[in-house]
Design a protein around this motif. Structure first.
Motif, mmCIF file in Angstrom:
data_model
loop_
_atom_site.group_PDB
_atom_site.id
_atom_site.type_symbol
_atom_site.label_atom_id
_atom_site.label_comp_id
_atom_site.label_asym_id
_atom_site.label_seq_id
_atom_site.Cartn_x
_atom_site.Cartn_y
_atom_site.Cartn_z
ATOM 1 N N SER A 1 -2.114 9.758 -13.564
ATOM 2 C CA SER A 1 -1.340 10.817 -14.186
ATOM 3 C C SER A 1 -0.595 11.605 -13.115
ATOM 4 C CB SER A 1 -2.273 11.755 -14.969
ATOM 5 O OG SER A 1 -1.543 12.835 -15.501
ATOM 6 N N PHE A 2 0.713 11.737 -13.289
ATOM 7 C CA PHE A 2 1.532 12.518 -12.373
ATOM 8 C C PHE A 2 1.719 13.931 -12.927
ATOM 9 C CE2 PHE A 2 2.035 8.509 -10.522
ATOM 10 C CZ PHE A 2 2.780 8.578 -9.342
ATOM 11 N N GLU A 3 2.385 14.774 -12.157
ATOM 12 C CA GLU A 3 2.562 16.173 -12.544
ATOM 13 C C GLU A 3 3.324 16.296 -13.865
ATOM 14 O OE1 GLU A 3 5.590 15.292 -9.156
ATOM 15 O OE2 GLU A 3 3.562 14.702 -9.753
ATOM 16 N N GLN A 4 2.948 17.299 -14.653
ATOM 17 C CA GLN A 4 3.570 17.513 -15.957
ATOM 18 C C GLN A 4 5.006 18.010 -15.818
ATOM 19 O OE1 GLN A 4 2.420 17.121 -19.097
ATOM 20 N NE2 GLN A 4 0.304 16.506 -18.685
ATOM 21 N N GLN A 5 5.244 18.905 -14.866
ATOM 22 C CA GLN A 5 6.581 19.458 -14.662
ATOM 23 C C GLN A 5 7.021 19.191 -13.218
ATOM 24 O OE1 GLN A 5 6.654 23.598 -15.874
ATOM 25 N NE2 GLN A 5 7.124 23.003 -17.973
ATOM 26 N N PRO A 6 7.529 18.009 -12.955
ATOM 27 C CA PRO A 6 7.915 17.671 -11.585
ATOM 28 C C PRO A 6 9.068 18.536 -11.100
ATOM 29 C CG PRO A 6 8.702 16.024 -13.118
ATOM 30 C CD PRO A 6 7.803 16.925 -13.900
ATOM 31 N N SER A 7 9.068 18.816 -9.808
ATOM 32 C CA SER A 7 10.150 19.550 -9.175
ATOM 33 C C SER A 7 11.192 18.535 -8.724
ATOM 34 C CB SER A 7 9.620 20.355 -7.982
ATOM 35 O OG SER A 7 10.662 21.032 -7.326
ATOM 36 N N ILE A 8 12.351 18.569 -9.365
ATOM 37 C CA ILE A 8 13.401 17.577 -9.120
ATOM 38 C C ILE A 8 14.652 18.287 -8.622
ATOM 39 C CG2 ILE A 8 14.860 15.797 -10.152
ATOM 40 C CD1 ILE A 8 11.962 14.979 -10.090
ATOM 41 N N GLU B 1 0.807 -1.224 0.000
ATOM 42 C CA GLU B 1 0.000 0.000 0.000
ATOM 43 C C GLU B 1 0.838 1.271 0.000
ATOM 44 O OE1 GLU B 1 0.063 -1.497 4.341
ATOM 45 O OE2 GLU B 1 -0.231 -2.343 2.340
ATOM 46 N N VAL B 2 2.123 1.188 0.375
ATOM 47 C CA VAL B 2 2.939 2.411 0.401
ATOM 48 C C VAL B 2 3.596 2.680 -0.945
ATOM 49 C CG1 VAL B 2 3.435 1.959 2.832
ATOM 50 C CG2 VAL B 2 5.174 1.450 1.103
ATOM 51 N N LEU B 3 3.480 1.751 -1.892
ATOM 52 C CA LEU B 3 4.227 1.891 -3.130
ATOM 53 C C LEU B 3 3.706 3.011 -4.009
ATOM 54 C CD1 LEU B 3 4.738 -1.844 -4.088
ATOM 55 C CD2 LEU B 3 6.187 -0.350 -2.705
ATOM 56 N N GLY B 4 2.414 3.265 -3.956
ATOM 57 C CA GLY B 4 1.855 4.290 -4.824
ATOM 58 C C GLY B 4 1.641 3.759 -6.238
ATOM 59 N N PRO B 5 0.956 4.537 -7.072
ATOM 60 C CA PRO B 5 0.685 4.097 -8.446
ATOM 61 C C PRO B 5 1.863 4.358 -9.366
ATOM 62 C CG PRO B 5 -0.270 6.258 -8.081
ATOM 63 C CD PRO B 5 0.345 5.839 -6.759
ATOM 64 N N GLN B 6 1.801 3.791 -10.544
ATOM 65 C CA GLN B 6 2.726 4.131 -11.612
ATOM 66 C C GLN B 6 2.152 5.317 -12.398
ATOM 67 O OE1 GLN B 6 5.810 2.241 -12.465
ATOM 68 N NE2 GLN B 6 5.411 1.753 -10.324
ATOM 69 N N ASP B 7 3.035 6.073 -13.030
ATOM 70 C CA ASP B 7 2.613 7.160 -13.911
ATOM 71 C C ASP B 7 2.220 6.549 -15.250
ATOM 72 O OD1 ASP B 7 2.303 9.362 -15.533
ATOM 73 O OD2 ASP B 7 4.180 10.325 -14.957
ATOM 74 N N TYR B 8 0.954 6.673 -15.634
ATOM 75 C CA TYR B 8 0.515 5.981 -16.846
ATOM 76 C C TYR B 8 1.198 6.548 -18.088
ATOM 77 C CZ TYR B 8 -2.684 9.602 -18.620
ATOM 78 O OH TYR B 8 -3.212 10.757 -19.140
ATOM 79 N N ARG B 9 1.709 7.781 -18.006
ATOM 80 C CA ARG B 9 2.460 8.356 -19.122
ATOM 81 C C ARG B 9 3.922 7.918 -19.086
ATOM 82 N NH1 ARG B 9 3.311 13.511 -18.420
ATOM 83 N NH2 ARG B 9 2.784 13.426 -16.211
ATOM 84 N N GLU B 10 4.316 7.242 -17.989
ATOM 85 C CA GLU B 10 5.692 6.795 -17.788
ATOM 86 C C GLU B 10 6.662 7.972 -17.838
ATOM 87 O OE1 GLU B 10 6.573 3.662 -20.507
ATOM 88 O OE2 GLU B 10 5.197 2.257 -19.546
ATOM 89 N N HIS B 11 6.189 9.133 -17.374
ATOM 90 C CA HIS B 11 7.033 10.328 -17.341
ATOM 91 C C HIS B 11 7.892 10.324 -16.083
ATOM 92 C CE1 HIS B 11 8.485 14.321 -17.910
ATOM 93 N NE2 HIS B 11 7.806 14.853 -16.926
ATOM 94 N N ILE B 12 7.285 10.016 -14.949
ATOM 95 C CA ILE B 12 8.018 9.925 -13.689
ATOM 96 C C ILE B 12 8.174 8.446 -13.347
ATOM 97 C CG2 ILE B 12 8.008 10.487 -11.231
ATOM 98 C CD1 ILE B 12 6.433 12.974 -11.877
ATOM 99 N N PRO B 13 9.395 7.935 -13.358
ATOM 100 C CA PRO B 13 9.617 6.493 -13.169
ATOM 101 C C PRO B 13 9.608 6.088 -11.699
ATOM 102 C CG PRO B 13 11.684 7.600 -13.635
ATOM 103 C CD PRO B 13 10.624 8.664 -13.673
ATOM 104 N N MET B 14 8.423 5.876 -11.149
ATOM 105 C CA MET B 14 8.346 5.324 -9.808
ATOM 106 C C MET B 14 8.863 3.891 -9.860
ATOM 107 S SD MET B 14 7.242 8.017 -8.486
ATOM 108 C CE MET B 14 7.012 7.534 -6.779
ATOM 109 N N ARG B 15 9.500 3.448 -8.793
ATOM 110 C CA ARG B 15 10.175 2.146 -8.834
ATOM 111 C C ARG B 15 9.184 1.014 -9.087
ATOM 112 N NH1 ARG B 15 15.196 0.271 -7.255
ATOM 113 N NH2 ARG B 15 15.776 2.227 -6.247
ATOM 114 N N ASP B 16 9.613 0.097 -9.951
ATOM 115 C CA ASP B 16 8.797 -1.050 -10.329
ATOM 116 C C ASP B 16 9.143 -2.226 -9.419
ATOM 117 O OD1 ASP B 16 7.568 -3.221 -11.526
ATOM 118 O OD2 ASP B 16 8.096 -2.637 -13.565
#
Length: 321
Positions: A228-235, A201-216
């Motif tokens: 859908s994750f943010e369009q312009q992530p703050s990195i 439950e802590v993993l969170g979803p994947q970004d369906y656009r595969e823009h932000i690579p959350m760990r698989d």
């Protein structure tokens, strides 16, 4: 809050604060021991929790312990002592990564908000809003890293895209590397038999656009529907001037101070560590070397969004000697 006696309750609170720190895959690769004569807490590497394929050099283990050291320092100061840390204090004991002595009375503490943030901070792997971080907050986060001997580079959108591409490449390598993928999955839900690890439950979803690579995490990656994750992530990329074991420990303290300051401002964060697990990709996380060469130690995604659930923490009993 001030106390002059290190009783069992205070000791338990100090160590509870330390283990609230983040660690790679929530392995919590640390052990604590109290030297009651010297009034010093020792922090040793729990080598059985080391990720031997993902983290063969132990860099991420050292960063994780560094995060715990920073929390411990803040808690010690909160209780009225001056924390006196030493990194790698005994070369003949390589598993002893740090000690923190409870010194004399602390100066007037300025870390009340950070002590409160210790208990509230945890990673959020969920989508953030498009609301930008205020310039003043970015400046304070940069100063937080600098206070621990590191640099925090808040990236332009173009540079952020480049770092995210490297992170995606690393994640693709991780999923096709049999040993790394197996080791990663072992620390999800199962906790490698330790009771730790990361519940699905802590993993969170994947970004369906595969823009932000959350760990698989393999079979557990579908615990949440893709979103859908943010369009312009703050990195931001945190770096150090050198890349030694002491630098890894300092970088961990810098990462945690940045995360605590962010938490105090209501900003969420997640750590994108994948590219740092591949030396050739890690070298490309920083711009071309200039007069101040630096080594990337962590990629941090920051923003406003849901808190997300927290990962479990270990038993906090501490042996004394």
């Amino acid at each position: 809050m001030r106390t002059t006696v290190l009783d069992a309750t205070t000791l338990e609170t100090l160590v509870s604060a330390a283990v609230a720190a983040p660690s790679i895959h929530n392995t919590q690769p640390w052990r604590f021991r109290l030297d009651s004569d010297a009034l010093t807490l020792e922090i040793r590497a729990a080598t059985r929790r080391r990720l031997r394929h993902i983290d063969p050099a132990g860099r991420a283990l050292h960063l994780s312990v560094g995060c715990a050291v920073l929390n411990l320092r803040i808690a010690i100061e909160h209780f009225g002592w001056e924390p006196v840390p030493r990194l790698l204090p005994r070369p003949d004991e390589p598993d002893l990564l740090a000690t923190v002595r409870l010194g004399g009375s602390a100066r007037t503490s300025s870390c009340t908000s950070l002590y409160d943030a210790v208990w509230r901070r945890h990673s959020s792997r969920f989508p953030f809003s498009e609301r930008p971080l205020p310039t003043a907050v970015i400046t304070e986060l940069t100063e937080a890293a600098h206070a621990e001997g590191a640099r925090l580079h808040h990236l332009s959108p173009h540079r952020a895209d480049s770092v995210l591409r490297l992170t995606r490449e690393a994640e693709q390598r991780n999923t096709t590397d049999t040993d790394r993928a197996r080791e990663s999955r072992r620390w999800v839900t199962e906790g490698n038999g330790t009771g730790l690890g990361m519940p699905s439950e802590v993993l969170g979803p994947q970004d369906y656009r595969e823009h932000i690579p959350m760990r698989d995490f393999g079979a557990h990656r579908h615990a949440h529907p893709a979103r859908s994750f943010e369009q312009q992530p703050s990195i931001a990329v945190l770096s150090t001037a050198h890349d030694r074991r002491t630098d890894w420990l300092r970088a961990g303290q810098a990462v945690e101070r940045v995360l605590l300051v962010a938490t105090a401002y209501g900003i969420r964060a997640s750590l994108l560590h994948q590219a740092l697990e591949w030396p050739d990709l890690a070298e490309r996380l920083m711009p071309s070397p200039d007069t101040h060469p630096s080594h990337a130690q962590m990629v941090i995604r920051l923003g406003y969004g849901p808190e997300g659930p927290a990962s479990p923490r270990s038993n906090k009993s501490v042996p004394a000697r």
